[in-house]
Design a protein around this motif. Sequence first.
Motif, PDB file in Angstrom:
ATOM      1  N   UNK A 111       0.840  -1.204   0.000  1.00  0.00           N
ATOM      2  CA  UNK A 111       0.000   0.000   0.000  1.00  0.00           C
ATOM      3  C   UNK A 111       0.872   1.249   0.000  1.00  0.00           C
ATOM      4  N   UNK A 112       1.749   1.319  -0.969  1.00  0.00           N
ATOM      5  CA  UNK A 112       2.657   2.448  -1.080  1.00  0.00           C
ATOM      6  C   UNK A 112       2.129   3.393  -2.159  1.00  0.00           C
ATOM      7  N   UNK A 113       1.959   4.668  -1.863  1.00  0.00           N
ATOM      8  CA  UNK A 113       1.343   5.602  -2.817  1.00  0.00           C
ATOM      9  C   UNK A 113       2.306   6.059  -3.902  1.00  0.00           C
ATOM     10  N   UNK A 114       2.985   5.086  -4.541  1.00  0.00           N
ATOM     11  CA  UNK A 114       3.918   5.422  -5.617  1.00  0.00           C
ATOM     12  C   UNK A 114       3.195   5.367  -6.952  1.00  0.00           C
ATOM     13  N   UNK A 115       3.352   6.389  -7.749  1.00  0.00           N
ATOM     14  CA  UNK A 115       2.773   6.411  -9.087  1.00  0.00           C
ATOM     15  C   UNK A 115       3.920   6.533 -10.079  1.00  0.00           C
ATOM     16  N   UNK A 116       4.689   5.459 -10.198  1.00  0.00           N
ATOM     17  CA  UNK A 116       5.884   5.465 -11.039  1.00  0.00           C
ATOM     18  C   UNK A 116       5.815   4.311 -12.033  1.00  0.00           C
ATOM     19  N   UNK A 117       6.779   4.270 -12.929  1.00  0.00           N
ATOM     20  CA  UNK A 117       6.812   3.213 -13.945  1.00  0.00           C
ATOM     21  C   UNK A 117       7.344   1.903 -13.383  1.00  0.00           C
TER      22      UNK A 117
END
Length: 420
Positions: free
Chosen positions: A203-209
């Motif tokens: 549940x990590x709010x990372x919005x990466x590739x």
Amino acid sequence: MISRVMSAELAEHAGQRVTIAGWVHRRRQLKSVSFLVVRDRTGLAQVVAAGDLPPEESVVRVTGTVVAGEQAPGGYELVSPEVDVLAQPCAAPPFDLYRPVVAAALPTVLDHAPVALRHPLLRAGLEISAASVAGFRETLDRLGFTEIHTPKIVGSATESGANVFGIDYFGRPAYLAQSPQFYKQAMVGVFERVYEVGPVFRAEPHDTVRHLAQYTSLDAELGFVRDHRDVMAVLRETVAGMLESVRLRAAAALDLLDVALPTVPAEIPALHFTEAQRLTSSDEPDLAPAQERWLSRWAEREHGSDFLFVTGFPMSKRPFYTHPDPERPAYSNGFDLLFRGMELVTGGQRLHRYDDYVRALAGRGEGTRAYEGYLQAFRYGMPPHGGFALGLERWTARLTGAANVRQTTAFPRDLHRLSP
């Protein structure tokens, strides 16, 4: 078994009348002749047809005579066909699946994944992923490991606190497991060497590739190690086995994506974290993505290797169960494996004595109460052990050169996506 010939087998049936089945990949109606190109799980087959042809993505069964055809995929085609339409699409696909390139942006592909993944280029990445898992299992089976299956619902968020998904479990709180770490360590006390292929949830709010909220983790744990270097040696064998499996099982997918498989050195080059800091002129306690890329270029330049171990990360940046370096206690017997500019694997030696766990938790301001189920194994004698975890989607993305890990995930779950 179903009486059906696959498209890749047509050459073996020259002159015979056979039945194939699949999807209409392409239809071409010319003045003098018409063609159906039928797609099945092994490739494409051409049918010389007549009359009205069913639309693309219709499901068909075709019986015809196999003859040589210079322009046909594989050099053979079906003539004098009987075409039986099993199902027709209710709508056209979101983009033409017969075109050699994917003519759609990634969001469109992900929104329509059940049909978009039929495109040979998109399917190819998943074939490579499947072959990688087969190689992982084969290699570890050969090395005496036992496959296990551990719970994905756990009763406490003990491994890393806030980065877990909470759920309602029959009226009481529970969580989706971040990893099988605690369970695979316990099972070392049962089988000595274990592995698992399964989903993990972050549940990590990372919005990466490079990040997903759910991904497939390839985990292994082994007992009676001297230190983390034994784990690194097993990991090297595992990665080599995965690549060999891809070479043997997914050759057509590799050709389609124009992928050149890397060579795994007999000994993967390794740098201590302090040396990595010196080379990258950094004093940060962990590696940033830019440093991972720089170090990977350094390994390729200095050692001709697509792989690089970075060892000895600070204990402050490693989980409490990590074994410290006996000679430099501020640093760990842990490692990352970098592959083509990105962290691919995290692993290391674990603590194995109960009293060491009590001290490690106390040093972080925690007691043992929340960990009683986990620590139970260590009360009854555990060997020195260690292990690693490899993210399958990230591995496949690096291997195929995909710019985004979602391109090698069938139905990705991330910060924004819960469907399809």
